[in-house]
Design a protein around this motif. Structure first.
Motif, mmCIF file in Angstrom:
data_model
loop_
_atom_site.group_PDB
_atom_site.id
_atom_site.type_symbol
_atom_site.label_atom_id
_atom_site.label_comp_id
_atom_site.label_asym_id
_atom_site.label_seq_id
_atom_site.Cartn_x
_atom_site.Cartn_y
_atom_site.Cartn_z
ATOM 1 N N THR A 194 -9.335 35.397 -31.809
ATOM 2 C CA THR A 194 -8.374 34.062 -32.009
ATOM 3 C C THR A 194 -8.936 32.827 -31.185
ATOM 4 O O THR A 194 -8.390 32.012 -31.527
ATOM 5 C CB THR A 194 -7.048 34.502 -31.671
ATOM 6 O OG1 THR A 194 -6.960 35.023 -30.210
ATOM 7 C CG2 THR A 194 -6.220 35.701 -32.343
ATOM 8 N N ASP A 195 -9.985 32.842 -30.435
ATOM 9 C CA ASP A 195 -10.643 31.690 -29.826
ATOM 10 C C ASP A 195 -11.425 31.134 -30.652
ATOM 11 O O ASP A 195 -12.431 31.435 -31.009
ATOM 12 C CB ASP A 195 -11.263 32.211 -28.481
ATOM 13 C CG ASP A 195 -11.833 30.984 -27.782
ATOM 14 O OD1 ASP A 195 -12.027 30.016 -28.177
ATOM 15 O OD2 ASP A 195 -11.805 31.029 -26.530
ATOM 16 N N PRO A 196 -11.281 30.065 -31.215
ATOM 17 C CA PRO A 196 -11.960 29.049 -32.307
ATOM 18 C C PRO A 196 -13.415 28.842 -31.518
ATOM 19 O O PRO A 196 -14.382 28.683 -32.342
ATOM 20 C CB PRO A 196 -11.089 28.151 -32.757
ATOM 21 C CG PRO A 196 -10.018 27.763 -31.676
ATOM 22 C CD PRO A 196 -9.747 29.161 -30.944
ATOM 23 N N GLY A 227 -10.656 27.128 -25.146
ATOM 24 C CA GLY A 227 -10.519 28.191 -24.240
ATOM 25 C C GLY A 227 -9.212 28.305 -23.718
ATOM 26 O O GLY A 227 -8.359 27.276 -23.624
ATOM 27 N N SER A 228 -8.698 29.593 -22.968
ATOM 28 C CA SER A 228 -7.340 29.727 -22.479
ATOM 29 C C SER A 228 -7.157 28.594 -21.252
ATOM 30 O O SER A 228 -8.290 28.484 -20.513
ATOM 31 C CB SER A 228 -7.286 31.055 -21.973
ATOM 32 O OG SER A 228 -7.692 31.211 -20.534
ATOM 33 N N ALA A 246 -11.649 41.916 -24.483
ATOM 34 C CA ALA A 246 -11.149 41.094 -23.660
ATOM 35 C C ALA A 246 -10.360 41.986 -22.717
ATOM 36 O O ALA A 246 -9.601 43.000 -22.875
ATOM 37 C CB ALA A 246 -10.099 40.107 -24.278
ATOM 38 N N ASN A 247 -10.418 41.702 -21.209
ATOM 39 C CA ASN A 247 -9.839 42.619 -20.248
ATOM 40 C C ASN A 247 -9.332 41.555 -19.273
ATOM 41 O O ASN A 247 -9.793 41.586 -18.154
ATOM 42 C CB ASN A 247 -10.790 43.380 -19.764
ATOM 43 C CG ASN A 247 -10.119 44.482 -18.689
ATOM 44 O OD1 ASN A 247 -8.977 44.852 -18.722
ATOM 45 N ND2 ASN A 247 -10.899 44.649 -17.728
ATOM 46 N N PRO A 248 -8.355 40.588 -19.611
ATOM 47 C CA PRO A 248 -7.898 39.670 -18.752
ATOM 48 C C PRO A 248 -7.223 40.171 -17.605
ATOM 49 O O PRO A 248 -6.807 41.320 -17.365
ATOM 50 C CB PRO A 248 -6.952 38.897 -19.679
ATOM 51 C CG PRO A 248 -6.354 39.917 -20.725
ATOM 52 C CD PRO A 248 -7.642 40.652 -20.886
ATOM 53 N N LEU A 249 -6.831 39.206 -16.359
ATOM 54 C CA LEU A 249 -6.236 39.189 -15.434
ATOM 55 C C LEU A 249 -4.804 39.592 -15.856
ATOM 56 O O LEU A 249 -4.442 39.506 -16.705
ATOM 57 C CB LEU A 249 -6.347 38.419 -14.360
ATOM 58 C CG LEU A 249 -7.674 38.315 -13.755
ATOM 59 C CD1 LEU A 249 -7.597 36.937 -12.972
ATOM 60 C CD2 LEU A 249 -7.753 39.369 -12.511
ATOM 61 N N HIS A 265 -8.598 34.799 -18.313
ATOM 62 C CA HIS A 265 -7.400 34.711 -18.601
ATOM 63 C C HIS A 265 -7.416 34.713 -20.179
ATOM 64 O O HIS A 265 -6.123 34.452 -20.770
ATOM 65 C CB HIS A 265 -6.639 33.492 -18.306
ATOM 66 C CG HIS A 265 -6.622 33.482 -16.604
ATOM 67 N ND1 HIS A 265 -7.278 32.842 -15.926
ATOM 68 C CD2 HIS A 265 -5.749 34.147 -15.825
ATOM 69 C CE1 HIS A 265 -7.086 32.978 -14.631
ATOM 70 N NE2 HIS A 265 -6.117 33.600 -14.667
ATOM 71 N N LEU A 266 -8.359 35.061 -20.877
ATOM 72 C CA LEU A 266 -8.360 35.025 -22.327
ATOM 73 C C LEU A 266 -7.916 36.474 -22.927
ATOM 74 O O LEU A 266 -8.336 37.533 -22.574
ATOM 75 C CB LEU A 266 -9.606 34.751 -22.988
ATOM 76 C CG LEU A 266 -9.898 34.584 -24.391
ATOM 77 C CD1 LEU A 266 -9.353 33.138 -24.714
ATOM 78 C CD2 LEU A 266 -11.203 34.442 -24.763
ATOM 79 N N ALA A 267 -6.904 36.305 -23.411
ATOM 80 C CA ALA A 267 -6.357 37.751 -24.088
ATOM 81 C C ALA A 267 -6.833 38.315 -25.248
ATOM 82 O O ALA A 267 -6.864 39.447 -25.627
ATOM 83 C CB ALA A 267 -4.901 37.641 -24.170
ATOM 84 N N ASN A 268 -7.474 37.539 -26.159
ATOM 85 C CA ASN A 268 -8.124 38.055 -27.418
ATOM 86 C C ASN A 268 -9.224 37.005 -27.985
ATOM 87 O O ASN A 268 -9.035 35.879 -28.311
ATOM 88 C CB ASN A 268 -6.920 37.825 -28.559
ATOM 89 C CG ASN A 268 -7.346 38.742 -29.750
ATOM 90 O OD1 ASN A 268 -8.438 38.754 -29.991
ATOM 91 N ND2 ASN A 268 -6.431 39.170 -30.575
ATOM 92 N N ILE A 269 -10.149 37.624 -27.939
ATOM 93 C CA ILE A 269 -11.419 36.743 -28.222
ATOM 94 C C ILE A 269 -11.592 36.481 -29.539
ATOM 95 O O ILE A 269 -11.938 35.493 -30.187
ATOM 96 C CB ILE A 269 -12.688 37.577 -27.906
ATOM 97 C CG1 ILE A 269 -14.106 36.759 -28.039
ATOM 98 C CG2 ILE A 269 -12.894 38.902 -28.436
ATOM 99 C CD1 ILE A 269 -13.978 35.468 -27.184
#
Ligand code: NAG
Ligand code: NAG
Ligand code: NAG
Ligand code: NAG
Ligand code: NAG
Ligand code: NAG
Ligand code: NAG
Ligand code: NAG
Ligand code: NAG
Ligand code: NAG
Ligand code: NAG
Ligand code: NAG
Length: 370
Positions: free
Chosen positions: A49-51, A335-336, A80-83, A43-47
């Motif tokens: 921006t993940d601290p 994380g998301s 990122a290739n989230p659902l 579910h993570l859309a953009n790696i």
């Protein structure tokens, strides 16, 4: 002073506000870990921006990379290739194919001989003993090394490495390595040392998602696949704190990664979970402040075991403490957080709760007396 129902409910409220679950940590049998990192890549859309994560951008010459070719790690190869929906736990990713974080080795050889690859490392470098788990599907494309590892320096490192050139109908190995001063002396050829083991897996790691795991204690490092113990090494056990890395690379070295691959090769990661102790004095202080009573109900929480491959097209749902309401208070889990209750994360401490109770008690006394 007699206990009125109102006062009793205030006391109960106080009790609720100052405690939360898992305050003392997370356990594997009797072993306790105080801190955690959990990332749900489904579910993570953009790696970027993940601290919690730092996608890597570096180059290594052929000499440094110990291959006929060098490496070029760039952000363009960590995708990122989230659902499609944050409420789903099954189906293809938004860009098609398996959902999750894609780590790529690009096909072919660029003019400068540096093979384009992807890598990401945790921002935290204070992981000092722990249990670390990655849900991954490796590439079926021959000529790469997929690596899930913990790192302090070149002689203190814990590796699970997947060499796609080794996969065929009768061979599905994982390479388990503890780098050591012995392997340094052998020119970083761990094959010459006692802490290099090749284990045939009971399944094809390029065929489906499986959980790969290592548990690191002061005495040993034990390796698992889908909860089944593969090996337990007691030599060259690291003694310093470090960080986690996920990497997918090729140098064309015929004795290791082979390749480079002819077409783009994709390693897909569904999740990463780490439960560990921190070497950071501030984190240790946080823990001793919040962990008041080990024996209280839910003061420690058992970490669920994954024993089956989570099937991405049926349900890839696994358990995350960070998706529960009350189980990661005073931790940083960035994380998301989707699909389930998101932690309220109101930092009610004892002082705040006491203030509320005092104010309400004064109001009660003002209106009704004792
Ligand atoms: C949080 O955990 C505490 C201690 O286990 C419990 O008493 C409380 O009801 C929980 N609060 C919520 C909002 O779930
Ligand atoms: C935890 O305990 C169970 C039951 O005794 C045992 O089967 C398992 O191997 C233990 N796990 C670890 C990581 O020691
Ligand atoms: C982790 O830290 C806790 C708290 O200090 C301690 O009780 C526990 O034994 C440590 N675990 C390991 C594996 O060292
Ligand atoms: C991810 O975030 C960064 C920084 O905000 C932005 O530059 C990039 O375009 C984003 N990528 C995607 C795929 O949305
Ligand atoms: C990656 O590193 C190169 C060389 O140091 C630099 O020019 C480039 O801006 C960096 N790219 C990103 C996205 O940080
Ligand atoms: C590394 O790869 C990036 C992304 O493909 C590219 O822009 C860059 O020029 C490459 N750097 C080198 C030194 O080959
Ligand atoms: C790694 O760190 C250990 C402990 O500080 C040290 O003894 C060892 O020489 C280091 N290895 C390298 C390759 O720097
Ligand atoms: C399968 O791969 C192994 C390891 O690379 C190799 O030794 C073996 O010859 C291969 N078998 C076939 C049938 O290709
Ligand atoms: C690994 O070996 C150590 C040292 O002998 C032992 O304490 C530990 O229980 C073993 N771990 C597993 C999972 O068997
Ligand atoms: C809290 O304790 C209850 C009762 O023992 C148990 O059913 C529940 O799973 C525990 N919660 C966690 C997060 O460990
Ligand atoms: C899910 O289905 C897609 C499309 O049919 C396929 O490409 C992918 O490999 C499947 N994923 C899993 C984990 O079975
Ligand atoms: C944990 O709580 C303390 C206050 O009790 C605070 O100072 C600290 O910053 C918190 N740590 C994290 C990681 O949230």
């Amino acid at each position: 002073m007699f206990i009125t129902p109102f006062f009793l409910s205030l006391l109960l409220l106080l009790a609720q506000l100052v405690r939360s679950d898992c305050e003392c940590g997370y356990t594997v049998n009797a072993t306790l870990y105080t801190d955690l990192i959990e990332t749900d890549f489904l579910h993570l859309a953009n790696i970027t921006t993940d601290p919690d994560w730092q996608p890597q951008n570096y180059t290594a010459s052929p000499a440094l990379a110990r291959g006929p070719y060098g490496k070029n790690a760039s952000l363009t190869n960590v995708l990122a290739n989230p659902l499609k929906s944050k409420y789903d736990w099954a189906g293809d990713g938004i860009n098609g194919g398996d959902a999750g974080l894609q780590i790529l080795v690009r096909g072919g050889v660029p003019a400068d001989g540096l093979i384009p690859m992807g890598e990401l490392a945790t921002a935290r470098t204070d992981m000092f003993f722990g249990t670390f788990r990655a849900g991954m599907k490796v590439t079926p494309t021959s000529g790469t090394c997929g690596a899930f590892f913990w790192y302090f320096n070149d002689t203190q490192e814990i590796d699970m490495e997947f060499l796609s050139v080794e996969y065929n109908a009768s061979s599905t190995p994982v390479n388990l390595v503890l780098q050591s001063t012995e392997s340094e002396e052998a020119g970083f050829n761990a094959a010459q040392t006692g802490t290099f083991k090749v284990h045939q897996l009971a399944f094809d790691p390029a065929g489906a998602f499986h959980e790969y795991r290592f548990d690191w204690s002061p005495e040993s490092v034990s390796f698992y696949a889908d909860g089944v113990l593969l090996d337990n090494m007691t030599q060259a056990v690291p003694t310093s704190p470090g960080h986690l890395t996920l990497s997918h690379w090729s140098t064309g070295n015929p004795d290791w990664s082979a390749g480079p691959p002819i077409t783009d090769a994709i390693l897909t990661v569904q999740y990463l979970k780490g439960y560990f102790n921190s070497s950071d004095p501030a984190r240790q202080r946080d823990w001793s402040k919040r962990c008041k009573d080990h024996s209280a109900v839910n003061a420690t929480c058992p970490i669920p075991e994954i024993t089956e491959s989570p099937n991405g097209n049926v349900s890839a749902k696994t358990f995350f403490f960070s998706m529960q309401k009350n189980e990661t208070v005073n931790q940083t889990v960035s994380g998301s957080k989707t699909s389930e209750g998101i932690s309220m994360e109101i930092p009610w401490d004892t002082r705040t709760a006491t203030t509320v109770v005092l104010l309400l008690s004064i109001m009660w006394l003002a209106f009704y007396g004792l």
